[in-house]
Scaffold this motif. Sequence first.
Motif, PDB file in Angstrom:
ATOM      1  N   ASP A 117      14.968  53.391 -17.046  1.00 48.94           N
ATOM      2  CA  ASP A 117      14.234  52.732 -18.176  1.00 48.94           C
ATOM      3  C   ASP A 117      14.339  51.354 -18.180  1.00 48.94           C
ATOM      4  N   GLU A 118      15.496  50.786 -17.564  1.00 50.47           N
ATOM      5  CA  GLU A 118      15.504  49.389 -17.671  1.00 50.47           C
ATOM      6  C   GLU A 118      14.645  48.757 -16.835  1.00 50.47           C
ATOM      7  N   THR A 119      14.117  49.281 -15.442  1.00 52.34           N
ATOM      8  CA  THR A 119      13.103  48.952 -14.689  1.00 52.34           C
ATOM      9  C   THR A 119      11.535  48.982 -15.412  1.00 52.34           C
ATOM     10  N   LEU A 120      11.364  49.750 -16.154  1.00 51.81           N
ATOM     11  CA  LEU A 120      10.284  50.101 -16.926  1.00 51.81           C
ATOM     12  C   LEU A 120      10.213  48.889 -17.871  1.00 51.81           C
ATOM     13  N   HIS A 121      11.334  48.632 -18.432  1.00 55.24           N
ATOM     14  CA  HIS A 121      11.185  47.433 -19.164  1.00 55.24           C
ATOM     15  C   HIS A 121      11.044  46.312 -18.700  1.00 55.24           C
ATOM     16  N   ALA A 122      11.772  45.815 -17.491  1.00 53.09           N
ATOM     17  CA  ALA A 122      11.601  44.913 -16.534  1.00 53.09           C
ATOM     18  C   ALA A 122      10.183  44.606 -16.220  1.00 53.09           C
ATOM     19  N   PHE A 123       9.221  45.424 -16.099  1.00 48.56           N
ATOM     20  CA  PHE A 123       7.976  45.218 -15.882  1.00 48.56           C
ATOM     21  C   PHE A 123       7.318  44.709 -17.214  1.00 48.56           C
ATOM     22  N   GLU A 124       7.714  45.204 -18.451  1.00 50.13           N
ATOM     23  CA  GLU A 124       7.268  44.536 -19.527  1.00 50.13           C
ATOM     24  C   GLU A 124       7.522  43.163 -19.795  1.00 50.13           C
ATOM     25  N   LYS A 125       8.620  42.730 -19.266  1.00 45.69           N
ATOM     26  CA  LYS A 125       9.175  41.267 -19.488  1.00 45.69           C
ATOM     27  C   LYS A 125       8.184  40.510 -18.577  1.00 45.69           C
ATOM     28  N   SER A 126       8.277  40.983 -17.438  1.00 46.98           N
ATOM     29  CA  SER A 126       7.492  40.051 -16.266  1.00 46.98           C
ATOM     30  C   SER A 126       6.151  39.868 -16.536  1.00 46.98           C
ATOM     31  N   ALA A 127       5.458  41.109 -17.007  1.00 48.17           N
ATOM     32  CA  ALA A 127       4.012  41.031 -17.321  1.00 48.17           C
ATOM     33  C   ALA A 127       3.824  40.123 -18.483  1.00 48.17           C
ATOM     34  N   ALA A 128       4.759  40.225 -19.554  1.00 51.76           N
ATOM     35  CA  ALA A 128       4.529  39.414 -20.662  1.00 51.76           C
ATOM     36  C   ALA A 128       4.592  37.771 -20.134  1.00 51.76           C
ATOM     37  N   LYS A 129       5.625  37.600 -19.488  1.00 51.54           N
ATOM     38  CA  LYS A 129       5.923  35.959 -18.832  1.00 51.54           C
ATOM     39  C   LYS A 129       4.885  35.544 -18.131  1.00 51.54           C
ATOM     40  N   LEU A 130       4.221  36.433 -17.370  1.00 49.46           N
ATOM     41  CA  LEU A 130       3.160  35.928 -16.504  1.00 49.46           C
ATOM     42  C   LEU A 130       1.895  36.130 -17.328  1.00 49.46           C
ATOM     43  N   GLY A 131       1.831  36.821 -18.503  1.00 47.27           N
ATOM     44  CA  GLY A 131       0.572  36.886 -19.177  1.00 47.27           C
ATOM     45  C   GLY A 131      -0.667  37.547 -18.584  1.00 47.27           C
ATOM     46  N   VAL A 132       0.060  38.740 -17.892  1.00 52.05           N
ATOM     47  CA  VAL A 132      -1.112  39.611 -17.376  1.00 52.05           C
ATOM     48  C   VAL A 132      -0.695  41.165 -17.879  1.00 52.05           C
ATOM     49  N   SER A 133      -1.562  42.126 -17.675  1.00 54.21           N
ATOM     50  CA  SER A 133      -1.280  43.418 -18.088  1.00 54.21           C
ATOM     51  C   SER A 133      -1.082  43.993 -16.986  1.00 54.21           C
ATOM     52  N   GLN A 134      -1.554  43.563 -15.818  1.00 55.69           N
ATOM     53  CA  GLN A 134      -1.069  44.490 -14.569  1.00 55.69           C
ATOM     54  C   GLN A 134      -0.533  43.500 -13.467  1.00 55.69           C
TER      55      GLN A 134
END
Length: 295
Positions: free
Chosen positions: A83-100
């Motif tokens: 679960d932590e890594t699924l959330h890590a994706f959300e954090k990185s994508a939001a910071k980068l400003g991308v959806s993928q």
Amino acid sequence: MNYPITLNNGVSMPTVGYGVFQSAPEETAVAVETALKAGYRHIDTSAGYGNEREVGEGIRRSGIDRDDVFIETKVWVSDYGYDETLHAFEKSAAKLGVSQIDLLILHQPMPQHFERTLNAYRALEQLLADGKVRSIGVSNFMPHHLAALRAQTEIIPAVNQVELHPYFTQSAVQRANAEHGILTQAWSPIGGITFYPGWGENRKSVLEDETIGRIAAEHGKTPAQVMLRWHLQQGRSVIPKSTNAQRIAQNIDVFDFALVDDDLNVINALDRGVRGGPDPDAVDPSTWKLEIPEA
Ligand code: A2P
């Protein structure tokens, strides 16, 4: 200018990426914009570098279409676990400003907590299945970590990013990667780790190596360009880092000359078998007290 390589899942990635390890956040947006304007189309960062937001800003400032840029980032160990890594994706994508994200990799194996490493990788597999990332991989994995991963997960990593320069060529890791169709991606490809301040005593910078200097002079190129060419001609991806506009441009200007086999062999023979960075088995990265903030 940006020769692509096809990863083991069919995704195309420019071989020369632009690295931002140790780039201060305030420098990063300008540097990324400069790199994209110089022709790079692949940026390598990490949640652990603390500059993903500025990488995204640099891409947007460049005016280059997001879909024309290959974005690679890494999950830090404090975010390992399913679960932590699924959330890590959300954090990185939001910071980068991308959806993928084009390539999402685990920053380190955690031999001391390998079950958490496996669960982190299983989350990457899920993100891939969901189309949130286009490819997945690992970093700093040694052959026995790869074997353990392979035995307990489904998808072969597309990439294993490891320390690799003429003084540390990691032939066993390269062989294990090649055997399973994993692309070897070199971090510190021009040996920055051999001279970065604070990373050890009595080191010799590979940029000042006499043999590489001689080969560079023979080709009318710089030692950095010769090392990058040495990687590319042996099938590796590279992510040289620089915050200097001239050197950023120089490091992608490597497609108009070729080393001969003798040059490659002579450079291969410079290997000292001594790593500049941390030994993935000797350190427990969870003790480094690095936590990744929310976006
Ligand atoms: P700078 O940012 O001032 O250019 P690596 O990617 O192998 O870790 O190496 C990065 C280090 O090498 C940085 O200190 C960077 O400094 C320096 N560097 C990057 N490109 C070049 C180059 N073409 N010639 C000499 N030094 C370079």
